[in-house]
Write an enzyme that holds these catalytic residues in place. Structure first.
Site, PDB file in Angstrom:
ATOM      1  N   SER A   1      -0.996  -4.237  -0.086  1.00 30.52           N
ATOM      2  CA  SER A   1      -1.815  -3.103  -0.514  1.00 30.52           C
ATOM      3  C   SER A   1      -1.558  -2.750  -1.976  1.00 30.52           C
ATOM      4  O   SER A   1      -0.409  -2.619  -2.412  1.00 30.52           O
ATOM      5  CB  SER A   1      -1.502  -1.886   0.368  1.00 30.52           C
ATOM      6  OG  SER A   1      -2.216  -0.748  -0.061  1.00 30.52           O
ATOM      7  N   GLY A   2      -2.640  -2.617  -2.748  1.00 27.08           N
ATOM      8  CA  GLY A   2      -2.576  -2.037  -4.084  1.00 27.08           C
ATOM      9  C   GLY A   2      -1.794  -2.792  -5.134  1.00 27.08           C
ATOM     10  O   GLY A   2      -1.312  -2.188  -6.094  1.00 27.08           O
TER      11      GLY A   2
ATOM     12  N   GLY B   1     -10.262  -5.048  -2.952  1.00 26.84           N
ATOM     13  CA  GLY B   1     -10.534  -6.238  -2.168  1.00 26.84           C
ATOM     14  C   GLY B   1      -9.276  -6.707  -1.468  1.00 26.84           C
ATOM     15  O   GLY B   1      -8.171  -6.207  -1.716  1.00 26.84           O
ATOM     16  N   ASN B   2      -9.425  -7.664  -0.574  1.00 27.06           N
ATOM     17  CA  ASN B   2      -8.278  -8.209   0.149  1.00 27.06           C
ATOM     18  C   ASN B   2      -8.608  -9.594   0.680  1.00 27.06           C
ATOM     19  O   ASN B   2      -9.776  -9.950   0.812  1.00 27.06           O
ATOM     20  CB  ASN B   2      -7.816  -7.271   1.276  1.00 27.06           C
ATOM     21  CG  ASN B   2      -8.966  -6.537   1.924  1.00 27.06           C
ATOM     22  OD1 ASN B   2      -9.665  -7.085   2.757  1.00 27.06           O
ATOM     23  ND2 ASN B   2      -9.180  -5.294   1.501  1.00 27.06           N
TER      24      ASN B   2
ATOM     25  N   HIS C   1     -15.557  -6.642  -4.037  1.00 25.10           N
ATOM     26  CA  HIS C   1     -16.358  -5.498  -4.471  1.00 25.10           C
ATOM     27  C   HIS C   1     -17.293  -5.928  -5.595  1.00 25.10           C
ATOM     28  O   HIS C   1     -17.456  -5.226  -6.584  1.00 25.10           O
ATOM     29  CB  HIS C   1     -15.444  -4.364  -4.947  1.00 25.10           C
ATOM     30  CG  HIS C   1     -14.681  -3.703  -3.857  1.00 25.10           C
ATOM     31  ND1 HIS C   1     -13.911  -2.577  -4.068  1.00 25.10           N
ATOM     32  CD2 HIS C   1     -14.551  -3.984  -2.535  1.00 25.10           C
ATOM     33  CE1 HIS C   1     -13.342  -2.199  -2.928  1.00 25.10           C
ATOM     34  NE2 HIS C   1     -13.714  -3.048  -1.992  1.00 25.10           N
TER      35      HIS C   1
ATOM     36  N   GLU D   1      -6.797  -2.728   4.877  1.00 26.66           N
ATOM     37  CA  GLU D   1      -7.832  -3.282   5.748  1.00 26.66           C
ATOM     38  C   GLU D   1      -7.281  -4.258   6.788  1.00 26.66           C
ATOM     39  O   GLU D   1      -8.039  -5.049   7.363  1.00 26.66           O
ATOM     40  CB  GLU D   1      -8.911  -3.975   4.910  1.00 26.66           C
ATOM     41  CG  GLU D   1      -9.637  -3.068   3.942  1.00 26.66           C
ATOM     42  CD  GLU D   1     -10.424  -1.932   4.603  1.00 26.66           C
ATOM     43  OE1 GLU D   1     -10.389  -1.814   5.842  1.00 26.66           O
ATOM     44  OE2 GLU D   1     -11.048  -1.164   3.861  1.00 26.66           O
TER      45      GLU D   1
ATOM     46  N   HIS E   1     -12.576 -10.262   1.139  1.00 29.28           N
ATOM     47  CA  HIS E   1     -13.370  -9.038   0.957  1.00 29.28           C
ATOM     48  C   HIS E   1     -13.379  -8.694  -0.524  1.00 29.28           C
ATOM     49  O   HIS E   1     -12.327  -8.569  -1.142  1.00 29.28           O
ATOM     50  CB  HIS E   1     -12.749  -7.904   1.784  1.00 29.28           C
ATOM     51  CG  HIS E   1     -13.199  -6.536   1.379  1.00 29.28           C
ATOM     52  ND1 HIS E   1     -14.515  -6.234   1.124  1.00 29.28           N
ATOM     53  CD2 HIS E   1     -12.501  -5.389   1.182  1.00 29.28           C
ATOM     54  CE1 HIS E   1     -14.608  -4.947   0.785  1.00 29.28           C
ATOM     55  NE2 HIS E   1     -13.395  -4.424   0.807  1.00 29.28           N
TER      56      HIS E   1
ATOM     57  N   HIS F   1     -19.552   0.058   0.234  1.00 28.18           N
ATOM     58  CA  HIS F   1     -18.173  -0.422   0.055  1.00 28.18           C
ATOM     59  C   HIS F   1     -18.103  -1.739  -0.717  1.00 28.18           C
ATOM     60  O   HIS F   1     -17.493  -1.813  -1.770  1.00 28.18           O
ATOM     61  CB  HIS F   1     -17.543  -0.561   1.449  1.00 28.18           C
ATOM     62  CG  HIS F   1     -16.083  -0.852   1.453  1.00 28.18           C
ATOM     63  ND1 HIS F   1     -15.262  -0.552   2.516  1.00 28.18           N
ATOM     64  CD2 HIS F   1     -15.274  -1.455   0.551  1.00 28.18           C
ATOM     65  CE1 HIS F   1     -14.021  -0.932   2.253  1.00 28.18           C
ATOM     66  NE2 HIS F   1     -14.004  -1.495   1.064  1.00 28.18           N
TER      67      HIS F   1
ATOM     68  N   SER G   1      -2.365  -4.933   3.302  1.00 27.96           N
ATOM     69  CA  SER G   1      -3.623  -4.284   2.921  1.00 27.96           C
ATOM     70  C   SER G   1      -4.024  -3.197   3.912  1.00 27.96           C
ATOM     71  O   SER G   1      -3.809  -3.322   5.123  1.00 27.96           O
ATOM     72  CB  SER G   1      -4.740  -5.330   2.843  1.00 27.96           C
ATOM     73  OG  SER G   1      -6.001  -4.705   2.749  1.00 27.96           O
TER      74      SER G   1
END
Length: 216
Positions: free
Chosen positions: A46-47, A29-30, A98, A77, A96, A159, A75
């Protein structure tokens, strides 16, 4: 500079909340939010684990995707967030997730019908599924903007889901309501199906949410 720090802190707080409320797991997610006074936005790196994320880890990016402040990689995204911000000036924040039930609907490529009152109030109607595109690609942004038209939420095919709002608090509420509604619809279908609200009722409830709901 205070507004940048405030935005970073709020992004960190929302990261912890989506993890604690099972809207995502791990580092997936982000989250991002505009910083209007600086003509830029803050986005998660990111991550990185939301539990250990610090405000200085949040990346500040301009609307061309250039990093203005921060040492972390943004990210994957980032193109998705850029596409949405360029297309929708009304959107100030994006989350965003999941979450399980919404992702189940997205994996089946079945939209969430406008059958739950709080859903249509905060989202503006049904929740559509975008056309599939690989994560991190510009095409994902194009497809998402199309499916998000006139709405505050979208299911990302195979997704997850994405919620937007006038601020991070509203974007989070959108994600929570969409996840709850996805669960409700799945159960309703076990009992013969969900009955969608009329467009007249959807429009009326959306207008009520925008103009009269809460303390003005």
């Amino acid at each position: 500079m205070n507004q940048i720090m405030n935005a970073r802190q709020k992004v960190v707080e929302k990261g912890v909340q989506i993890l604690e409320t099972s809207l995502t797991v791990g580092t997936w997610g982000n989250i991002s939010c505009r910083i209007p006074s600086e003509d830029c936005f803050a986005i998660t790196p990111s991550g990185m684990n939301y539990e250990t994320l610090k405000p200085e880890d949040v990346v500040i990016v301009d609307f061309n995707g250039k990093i203005l402040n921060g040492t972390r990689k943004p990210s994957i995204e980032l193109p998705l967030h850029l596409a949405i911000y360029h297309a929708r000036q009304d959107i100030q924040a994006i989350i965003h997730t999941h979450s399980a039930y919404a992702t189940a609907m997205a994996t089946a490529r079945k939209g969430i019908p406008g059958a739950v009152e709080d859903l249509v109030q905060i989202v503006g109607g049904d929740v559509r599924v975008n056309e599939y595109a690989l994560p991190g690609t510009p095409q994902l942004g194009i497809n998402t903007v199309k499916a998000l038209e006139g709405r505050n939420a979208v299911l990302l095919a195979n997704h997850g889901m994405l919620g937007v709002g006038k601020d991070l608090d509203e974007a989070l509420r959108v994600c929570q309501v969409v996840e709850k509604s996805a669960k409700i619809i799945l159960f309703a279908r076990l009992m013969g199906g969900a009955i969608e609200l009329s467009q007249e009722d959807i429009t009326g409830m959306r207008n009520f949410y925008l103009n009269d709901y809460g303390q003005k």
